[in-house]
Design an enzyme around this catalytic site. Structure first.
Site, PDB file in Angstrom:
ATOM      1  N   THR A   1      44.546  42.835  37.999  1.00 41.75           N
ATOM      2  CA  THR A   1      43.734  41.953  37.394  1.00 41.75           C
ATOM      3  C   THR A   1      42.986  41.823  38.612  1.00 41.75           C
ATOM      4  O   THR A   1      41.545  40.716  38.255  1.00 41.75           O
ATOM      5  CB  THR A   1      43.650  41.361  36.373  1.00 41.75           C
ATOM      6  OG1 THR A   1      44.425  40.584  36.445  1.00 41.75           O
ATOM      7  CG2 THR A   1      43.449  42.097  35.253  1.00 41.75           C
TER       8      THR A   1
ATOM      9  N   GLY B   1      39.970  29.661  40.677  1.00 37.78           N
ATOM     10  CA  GLY B   1      39.463  29.825  41.493  1.00 37.78           C
ATOM     11  C   GLY B   1      40.842  29.268  42.317  1.00 37.78           C
ATOM     12  O   GLY B   1      41.167  29.025  43.453  1.00 37.78           O
TER      13      GLY B   1
ATOM     14  N   SER C   1      45.711  28.136  37.204  1.00 42.93           N
ATOM     15  CA  SER C   1      45.482  29.232  36.228  1.00 42.93           C
ATOM     16  C   SER C   1      43.906  29.907  37.739  1.00 42.93           C
ATOM     17  O   SER C   1      43.741  28.861  38.717  1.00 42.93           O
ATOM     18  CB  SER C   1      44.204  29.325  35.522  1.00 42.93           C
ATOM     19  OG  SER C   1      43.179  28.606  35.582  1.00 42.93           O
ATOM     20  N   LYS C   2      44.410  31.490  37.645  1.00 46.01           N
ATOM     21  CA  LYS C   2      42.959  32.833  38.451  1.00 46.01           C
ATOM     22  C   LYS C   2      41.862  32.313  38.341  1.00 46.01           C
ATOM     23  O   LYS C   2      40.736  32.025  38.979  1.00 46.01           O
ATOM     24  CB  LYS C   2      42.713  33.488  37.683  1.00 46.01           C
ATOM     25  CG  LYS C   2      45.089  34.809  37.655  1.00 46.01           C
ATOM     26  CD  LYS C   2      45.114  35.505  38.230  1.00 46.01           C
ATOM     27  CE  LYS C   2      45.625  36.074  36.928  1.00 46.01           C
ATOM     28  NZ  LYS C   2      45.682  37.782  36.608  1.00 46.01           N
ATOM     29  N   ARG C   3      41.930  31.154  36.997  1.00 43.82           N
ATOM     30  CA  ARG C   3      40.330  31.580  36.691  1.00 43.82           C
ATOM     31  C   ARG C   3      39.970  30.217  37.494  1.00 43.82           C
ATOM     32  O   ARG C   3      38.136  29.906  37.548  1.00 43.82           O
ATOM     33  CB  ARG C   3      40.422  31.234  34.771  1.00 43.82           C
ATOM     34  CG  ARG C   3      40.416  32.059  34.389  1.00 43.82           C
ATOM     35  CD  ARG C   3      40.609  32.503  32.592  1.00 43.82           C
ATOM     36  NE  ARG C   3      40.650  33.927  32.451  1.00 43.82           N
ATOM     37  CZ  ARG C   3      41.549  33.020  31.423  1.00 43.82           C
ATOM     38  NH1 ARG C   3      42.772  32.870  31.356  1.00 43.82           N
ATOM     39  NH2 ARG C   3      41.962  35.248  31.414  1.00 43.82           N
TER      40      ARG C   3
END
Ligand code: GLU
Length: 471
Positions: free
Chosen positions: A11, A250, A246-248
């Site tokens: 993803t 960034g 988290s990836k969200r």
């Protein structure tokens, strides 16, 4: 034989948490002389990002987490990409329907929303009542359906996580999750069980978000008459006391760290310590050492906080160990980002920066003074320790320029001799000389090193420019 796997969904970038899961799964297998397997979990078609799979291969290879089996290296238990295993999941879903452990469900979104609005906290097993014949007739007529797991309404299900110990969940708290979606692809909830079993995975190592759904997966193992694997769930990596990394947001991924100038060995080393420590609490560890030392007693039951300052420190330890040529080779791509470094003796620059660099992007900060020279600040001549100021600079600079002009080859000794000759402190002459050359109080090297870096012509230009300013 121990077999572990890393099962990322393609993803996007491989972020710190994912890389740590891969690392622990790798280390656990290597410590036990077992096998480490890569499986791509791409059944959520909408979330799949083009190029993400290649990035996973590249990152694992670059960091040394060599997998023994995987999509691009093959193996006896393939295919290792879930979208290529659709038929396999369908076959096991049918088995579960035959045994009554799963059922067809035709409830549409509207009905599911309605029961939710009416207070249901989970699916109400409405379609479980439907006869097999009726269900098959509706399917033959082209109706959309999903397949759901049939979870017992009573009882408890228990397992032992190797980090967290006994986990016990009441079946009444578990929902009849979808196993096969209406597009025919399996959900994670189903595919992970089928694949971990068929791929002979003995130890499942993954994020703690799966700890509480694992009882459901265990019921599927039981229903299919399969032995359950061992489980090792990992606490999250936090950005601070409250927020997960988290990836969200960034938050940091492997590629970002490389771009910032971290060395891959240091990244792997630091990530290993986010949730594990060896018995002797050593911090600087190579991958080979970790392969020997890794053990579950060192895996933390509490979350770890990502501390970039510490990672930076660890990186500086790795940078110190590089030899000069290797440092230079790695610094070059970073130098190229700064036009003002063009024309300088970069090898010489590397010799000055090596001991001062913690991560390679530091070379920008360490050399920024070079670009801002023309904005000369005569205030910098003031130095309390050396008792210098602009007036003294004005007095000394013509002589210092002459020394540089005439005695360039032995500049260091010549500056010292000059100080003796005029009866000032060496430090005074060197301070004025260096400020005039650099327009910076702090530089990666002393007066003669800065002169060497610029070369004779540019050094003289700078000294004269500074003198003009102070005149
Ligand atoms: N595809 C899952 C994820 O990326 C893997 C979970 C697991 O390791 O079982 O979170």
């Amino acid at each position: 034989m121990v077999r572990t796997r890393f099962a990322p969904s393609p993803t996007g970038f491989l972020h710190v948490g994912g890389l740590r899961t891969a690392l622990y799964a790798y280390l656990y297998a290597k410590k036990a002389d077992g096998k480490f397997i890569l499986r791509i979990e791409d059944t959520d078609l909408e979330r799949t990002v083009p190029g993400a799979v290649e990035l996973i291969y590249r990152t694992l290879n670059e960091t040394g987490l060599k997998y023994d089996e995987g999509p691009d290296v093959g193996g006896d238990f393939g295919p290792y990409v879930q979208t290529q295993r659709k038929e396999i999941y369908a076959e096991y879903a049918r088995k579960l329907i035959d045994s009554g452990d799963a059922y067809y469900c035709f409830c549409d979104k509207e009905r599911l929303e309605r029961i939710h609005n009416d207070g249901a906290t989970k699916y109400d097993k409405h379609c479980l009542k439907m006869s097999r014949e009726e269900a098959e007739k509706r399917i033959a007529a082209g109706e959309k359906y999903v397949i759901r797991q049939n979870i017992p309404e009573e009882g408890t299900t228990v397992y032992t996580d190797l980090v967290f110990g006994e986990i016990s969940v009441d079946c009444s708290d578990l929902e009849d999750n979808i196993l096969i979606k209406s597009d025919g692809y399996p959900t994670y909830n189903f595919a992970n069980v089928i694949d971990d079993h068929l791929m002979g995975i003995t130890h499942v190592i993954r994020g703690i978000e799966y700890l509480s759904s694992t009882p459901k997966y265990n019921l599927l193992y039981d229903a299919l008459g399969w032995e359950r694997p061992q489980y090792i769930h990992l606490q999250p990596i936090m950005r601070d006391a409250h927020q997960k990394l988290s990836k969200r947001h960034g938050d940091a991924n492997y590629e970002d760290f490389i771009a910032k100038g971290y060395l891959k060995d240091a990244i792997v080393n630091y990530i290993a310590l986010l949730g594990w420590s060896p018995k002797d609490n050593r911090e600087k560890l190579s991958l080979a050492e970790m392969e020997q030392l890794f053990s579950l007693d060192g895996v933390s039951k509490s979350a770890s906080i990502f501390d970039e300052a510490k990672m930076r420190w660890l990186n500086s330890q790795y940078i110190k160990e590089l030899d000069g040529a290797e440092f230079h080779k790695r610094a070059l791509p970073f130098y190229r980002q700064y036009d003002y470094l063009k024309g300088l003796d970069l090898e010489y620059l590397s010799s000055l920066l090596h001991s001062r660099t913690e991560i390679f992007t530091d070379v920008g900060k360490l050399t920024a003074f070079i670009a801002s020279f023309d904005d000369f600040d005569t205030g910098l001549f003031v130095n309390a320790k050396w008792k210098t100021d602009a007036a003294l600079a004005k007095k000394m600079l013509p002589d210092l320029i002459e020394v540089a002009e005439k005695e360039w080859d032995g500049l260091h000794d010549a500056l010292n001799a000059y100080a003796e000759r005029v009866g000032c402190k060496k430090g005074q002459a060197l301070w004025i000389f260096r400020i005039a050359l650099t327009n910076a109080a702090s530089t990666p090297g002393g007066a003669t090193e800065m002169a060497n870096l610029f070369g004779k012509t540019e050094s003289l230009r700078r000294l004269r420019y500074a003198y003009d300013k102070v005149k």
